[in-house]
Design an enzyme around this catalytic site. Sequence first.
Site, PDB file in Angstrom:
ATOM      1  N   HIS A 140       0.867  -1.183   0.000  1.00 51.20           N
ATOM      2  CA  HIS A 140       0.000   0.000   0.000  1.00 51.20           C
ATOM      3  C   HIS A 140       0.906   1.237   0.000  1.00 51.20           C
ATOM      4  CE1 HIS A 140      -2.787   2.942   1.882  1.00 51.20           C
ATOM      5  NE2 HIS A 140      -3.764   2.168   1.492  1.00 51.20           N
ATOM      6  N   ASP A 217       3.165  -4.423   8.144  1.00 49.96           N
ATOM      7  CA  ASP A 217       1.972  -3.588   8.004  1.00 49.96           C
ATOM      8  C   ASP A 217       0.771  -4.546   8.069  1.00 49.96           C
ATOM      9  OD1 ASP A 217      -0.212  -2.204   7.117  1.00 49.96           O
ATOM     10  OD2 ASP A 217       0.666  -1.593   5.203  1.00 49.96           O
ATOM     11  N   GLN A 220      -4.436  -4.974   6.939  1.00 47.39           N
ATOM     12  CA  GLN A 220      -5.444  -5.887   6.366  1.00 47.39           C
ATOM     13  C   GLN A 220      -5.384  -7.274   6.987  1.00 47.39           C
ATOM     14  OE1 GLN A 220      -7.809  -4.899   4.481  1.00 47.39           O
ATOM     15  NE2 GLN A 220      -7.043  -2.917   3.801  1.00 47.39           N
ATOM     16  N   LYS A 243     -10.397  -0.680  10.441  1.00 45.73           N
ATOM     17  CA  LYS A 243     -10.574  -1.835   9.552  1.00 45.73           C
ATOM     18  C   LYS A 243     -10.951  -3.080  10.358  1.00 45.73           C
ATOM     19  CE  LYS A 243      -7.260   0.055   6.272  1.00 45.73           C
ATOM     20  NZ  LYS A 243      -8.027   0.567   5.128  1.00 45.73           N
ATOM     21  N   CYS A 381      -4.815   2.546  -3.614  1.00 44.36           N
ATOM     22  CA  CYS A 381      -3.568   3.046  -3.012  1.00 44.36           C
ATOM     23  C   CYS A 381      -2.447   2.023  -3.150  1.00 44.36           C
ATOM     24  CB  CYS A 381      -3.764   3.414  -1.534  1.00 44.36           C
ATOM     25  SG  CYS A 381      -4.849   4.802  -1.301  1.00 44.36           S
TER      26      CYS A 381
HETATM   27  C1  LIG Z   1      -2.227  -2.678   3.644  1.00 43.99           C
HETATM   28  C2  LIG Z   1      -2.578  -1.315   4.151  1.00 43.99           C
HETATM   29  N1  LIG Z   1      -1.657  -0.608   4.811  1.00 43.99           N
HETATM   30  C3  LIG Z   1      -1.913   0.604   5.307  1.00 43.99           C
HETATM   31  C4  LIG Z   1      -3.138   1.182   5.135  1.00 43.99           C
HETATM   32  C5  LIG Z   1      -3.376   2.552   5.686  1.00 43.99           C
HETATM   33  O1  LIG Z   1      -4.323   2.511   6.696  1.00 43.99           O
HETATM   34  P1  LIG Z   1      -4.879   3.894   7.314  1.00 43.99           P
HETATM   35  O2  LIG Z   1      -5.369   4.708   6.162  1.00 43.99           O
HETATM   36  O3  LIG Z   1      -5.965   3.449   8.227  1.00 43.99           O
HETATM   37  O4  LIG Z   1      -3.739   4.522   8.042  1.00 43.99           O
HETATM   38  C6  LIG Z   1      -4.133   0.512   4.449  1.00 43.99           C
HETATM   39  C7  LIG Z   1      -5.455   1.121   4.194  1.00 43.99           C
HETATM   40  O5  LIG Z   1      -6.160   0.771   3.291  1.00 43.99           O
HETATM   41  C8  LIG Z   1      -3.853  -0.783   3.950  1.00 43.99           C
HETATM   42  O6  LIG Z   1      -4.766  -1.483   3.288  1.00 43.99           O
END
Ligand SMILES: Cc1ncc(COP(=O)(O)O)c(C=O)c1O
Length: 424
Positions: A140, A217, A220, A243, A381
């Site tokens: 992401h 990270d 998900q 999430k 993203c």
């Molecule tokens: C794999 C992953 N990392 C990071 C994020 C960023 O999360 P946030 O926007 O809640 O900080 C997302 C959000 O879609 C994501 O899917």
Amino acid sequence: MSLSPAVADSSARSQLKKRFDVDRVRLDFPALAQRVHGKPLVYLDNAATSQKPRAVLEAMEHFYTADCSNIHRGVHELSERATAAYEKARGVVRRFINAGVDQEIIFVRGATEAINLVAATYGRRNVQAGDEILLTALEHHSNIVPWQILAEEKGARIRVAPINDAGEVRMDEFAAMLTPRVKLVSTAHVSNALGTVVPVRQMIELSHRQGIPVLVDGAQAVPHLKVDVRALDADFYAFSAHKVYGPTGFGVLYGKRALLEAMPPYQGGGDMISSVSFEKTTYNVLPYKFEAGTPHIAGAIGLAAALDYVTGLGQEAVEEHERGLLEYGTGLLTAIPGLRLIGTAREKAGVLSFVLEGIHPHDAGTILDQEGIAVRTGHHCAQPVMDRYGIPATTRASLALYNTRAEMEALAAGIRKVQEVFAL
Ligand SMILES: Cc1ncc(COP(=O)(O)O)c(C=O)c1O
């Protein structure tokens, strides 16, 4: 008479199935009962954000109606209640991801801030000119851009472990890229665009053999898988509350205590200090060193309620339900002519990303919306993932514990309708 292990196992499994009653679970989520464009809402945009159970809404409302006060500094009753609830939430998070001590749980705004925090503190201190930060091709943007900012500042380099056509990290390539120049590995646990479950345990083991720390990270992963940061041996683990059925604008950075202790603070302000004078400031102990200013107190309370809710349902039961749903949905979608699934890894969680021959994903998403079906269209993203497949965008249906097989059928019917519209 005692049951044979096989019989006992199957009866335990059937009890597990009986316990997870998705129709009853859905009643806990008020937003799911609505109609959209005159159709029952089919909410399949859970990777963007999930709906909230009543337990979360009530816990947050309780804070604002009964305990609203600032934390840590007050001697009065409301402040003590608010502080207790905020710190209790830290313990709930620690247990949920099996961290060792509460001090390793840093409350932040979300996965994005957690990664930026590590880049700005650990990264700034430990990454120098000529060093490398190793990512994967399925990240992401939140797990790309903070490292690019750091690399630019330091004269360091981003390296990217490739993925195969199924969307799995090429482990041979990854292992070969773990040279002494690599100062940090940062990888998703589950891909938001493809649904791939990344073998992070194996990647951490390989990295640690070379003395390289790993940030995972987990934005998900936490909603779908039982995460145990100690079993993974992750050095840092980031996720967002919203999430996993909690509130927006809140999240968690887990870090190993020794690493966090050695890191400089992230932001300066109230609560992160132990004393301030114009000559010298000394910083507070963990975790407060990284929590400058008044935090999102209700966010912590909401997240704890969300995690308690998931724990109450039984994480194994949730995983099994979602696995069945993903398999069922995959079967229905792959039977549709002209539909190509993007992301066909052997290990997947929560995501059905696809393209339809001759139809732009935005058009597909718009027609599905008219059917009451909420999906996301675009690059999610994760533009490098789209580039890897040579496509500008996908339509993504993403699952949560409250989704049903009937909703998978509604999605498949909706997609056929999209194709009918474009066949005219
Ligand atoms: C794999 C992953 N990392 C990071 C994020 C960023 O999360 P946030 O926007 O809640 O900080 C997302 C959000 O879609 C994501 O899917």
